[in-house]
Design a protein around this motif. Structure first.
Motif, PDB file in Angstrom:
ATOM      1  N   SER A  19       0.805  -1.231   0.000  1.00  0.00           N
ATOM      2  CA  SER A  19       0.000   0.000   0.000  1.00  0.00           C
ATOM      3  C   SER A  19       0.836   1.278   0.000  1.00  0.00           C
ATOM      4  O   SER A  19       1.886   1.331   0.648  1.00  0.00           O
ATOM      5  N   GLY A  20       0.323   2.260  -0.710  1.00  0.00           N
ATOM      6  CA  GLY A  20       0.751   3.640  -0.520  1.00  0.00           C
ATOM      7  C   GLY A  20       2.145   3.984  -1.027  1.00  0.00           C
ATOM      8  O   GLY A  20       2.675   3.358  -1.941  1.00  0.00           O
ATOM      9  N   VAL A  21       2.726   5.003  -0.381  1.00  0.00           N
ATOM     10  CA  VAL A  21       4.039   5.524  -0.770  1.00  0.00           C
ATOM     11  C   VAL A  21       5.093   4.419  -0.728  1.00  0.00           C
ATOM     12  O   VAL A  21       5.932   4.304  -1.633  1.00  0.00           O
ATOM     13  N   SER A  22       5.051   3.583   0.313  1.00  0.00           N
ATOM     14  CA  SER A  22       6.088   2.555   0.476  1.00  0.00           C
ATOM     15  C   SER A  22       5.965   1.468  -0.594  1.00  0.00           C
ATOM     16  O   SER A  22       6.967   0.877  -1.008  1.00  0.00           O
ATOM     17  N   ARG A  23       4.745   1.213  -1.068  1.00  0.00           N
ATOM     18  CA  ARG A  23       4.574   0.276  -2.180  1.00  0.00           C
ATOM     19  C   ARG A  23       5.142   0.843  -3.478  1.00  0.00           C
ATOM     20  O   ARG A  23       5.874   0.169  -4.208  1.00  0.00           O
ATOM     21  N   ARG A  24       4.830   2.102  -3.750  1.00  0.00           N
ATOM     22  CA  ARG A  24       5.328   2.726  -4.984  1.00  0.00           C
ATOM     23  C   ARG A  24       6.847   2.841  -4.970  1.00  0.00           C
ATOM     24  O   ARG A  24       7.504   2.611  -5.987  1.00  0.00           O
ATOM     25  N   ALA A  25       7.407   3.172  -3.799  1.00  0.00           N
ATOM     26  CA  ALA A  25       8.870   3.287  -3.698  1.00  0.00           C
ATOM     27  C   ALA A  25       9.544   1.938  -3.943  1.00  0.00           C
ATOM     28  O   ALA A  25      10.624   1.868  -4.530  1.00  0.00           O
ATOM     29  N   LEU A  26       8.898   0.865  -3.520  1.00  0.00           N
ATOM     30  CA  LEU A  26       9.441  -0.476  -3.760  1.00  0.00           C
ATOM     31  C   LEU A  26       9.376  -0.806  -5.249  1.00  0.00           C
ATOM     32  O   LEU A  26      10.361  -1.286  -5.835  1.00  0.00           O
ATOM     33  N   GLN A  27       8.232  -0.513  -5.867  1.00  0.00           N
ATOM     34  CA  GLN A  27       8.075  -0.750  -7.309  1.00  0.00           C
ATOM     35  C   GLN A  27       9.093   0.055  -8.114  1.00  0.00           C
ATOM     36  O   GLN A  27       9.587  -0.411  -9.132  1.00  0.00           O
ATOM     37  N   SER A  28       9.416   1.253  -7.622  1.00  0.00           N
ATOM     38  CA  SER A  28      10.403   2.119  -8.290  1.00  0.00           C
ATOM     39  C   SER A  28      11.838   1.739  -7.948  1.00  0.00           C
ATOM     40  O   SER A  28      12.768   2.456  -8.347  1.00  0.00           O
ATOM     41  N   GLU A  29      11.999   0.662  -7.162  1.00  0.00           N
ATOM     42  CA  GLU A  29      13.320   0.167  -6.751  1.00  0.00           C
ATOM     43  C   GLU A  29      14.128   1.201  -5.963  1.00  0.00           C
ATOM     44  O   GLU A  29      15.357   1.240  -6.063  1.00  0.00           O
ATOM     45  N   LEU A  30      13.431   2.027  -5.183  1.00  0.00           N
ATOM     46  CA  LEU A  30      14.133   2.970  -4.303  1.00  0.00           C
ATOM     47  C   LEU A  30      14.677   2.233  -3.072  1.00  0.00           C
ATOM     48  O   LEU A  30      15.595   2.703  -2.414  1.00  0.00           O
ATOM     49  N   TYR A  31      14.063   1.106  -2.747  1.00  0.00           N
ATOM     50  CA  TYR A  31      14.584   0.256  -1.678  1.00  0.00           C
ATOM     51  C   TYR A  31      14.259  -1.196  -1.997  1.00  0.00           C
ATOM     52  O   TYR A  31      13.436  -1.491  -2.878  1.00  0.00           O
TER      53      TYR A  31
END
Ligand code: 4F9
Length: 226
Positions: A19-31
């Protein structure tokens, strides 16, 4: 940034990854995130991870060996030495400043305790830092770990759209946030403060700054002393 999470309940971390910001950041390979279940590093047929405290008393403790072997496996996967954090009420308080420091690190390992805690010798030999999310007890370190991770992840460059930039957050300037309003202009007899409708942005900025100071003085005077 890479997170390795040591937990008996890896499925809980879907709250972060789905969910949310943390899901998108994972999809974007930020972490990256990898969960490790210490039960998989047990050697007995019952896969025992807990044992009774020496000296007696209620509850059980997480045993040294499965946790030590889990951390050894985590370290063997990476060239950089992970910063190992244990979540507990005995730790230093999690602050925005601490989240900013953690967000700079390449590799953070989070140890989530269950039962009454962890054998002290594991904390001495393997843990770099103990962090608390507040002066209360929860049932395990997983929710505290997810709060820490969320606070750090949203600070990673590219995690937030510039519409919701982290500089505008509460605490980024050490103050609480000002009040916010959206449509409609009047709801249940309550109007939006007039100056927000007038388009004078110098005046709006000054009002918001004054509101932040007033609310911090009223609600959290301890923050102003710092
Ligand atoms: C961890 C409470 C961090 C507050 C871990 C029981 C905890 C906690 N901050 N409580 N396990």
């Amino acid at each position: 940034m890479r997170f390795d999470v040591i937990t008996l309940f890896p499925e809980m971390f879907s709250a972060l990854t789905e969910s949310g910001v943390s899901r998108r950041a994972l999809q974007s390979e930020l972490y990256q995130i990898k969960t490790w279940n210490p039960r998989q590093f047990t050697t007995d047929k019952h896969k025992t991870v807990d044992d009774r405290p020496y000296g007696g008393g209620p509850g059980m403790l997480m045993m040294y060996q499965p946790l030590k072997d889990t951390i050894t496996a985590i370290k063997s996967e990476q060239a950089v030495k992970p910063h190992v954090v244990y979540l507990s009420p005995q730790g230093q308080p999690l602050t925005q400043e601490k989240a900013e420091q953690l967000a700079q690190l390449e590799s953070v390992t989070l140890l989530c305790g269950r039962y009454e805690g962890v054998d002290e010798r594991l904390l001495i030999s393997e843990v770099d830092e103990e962090i608390s999310i507040g002066d209360f007890v929860v049932s395990g370190g997983e929710l505290p770990a997810m709060m820490l991770m969320d606070a750090a992840i949203r600070l990673l460059p590219g995690a937030l759209g510039h519409n919701q930039s982290a500089e505008q957050d509460s605490f980024s300037d050490g103050l609480l946030d000002c009040p916010h309003y959206t449509r409609p202009e009047v709801v249940d007899g309550m109007a939006v403060p007039n100056l927000l409708m007038e388009g004078n942005h110098a005046k709006i900025d000054a009002w918001r700054q004054a509101q932040k100071l007033e609310r911090t003085q009223q609600r959290r005077p301890d923050l102003l002393k710092k």
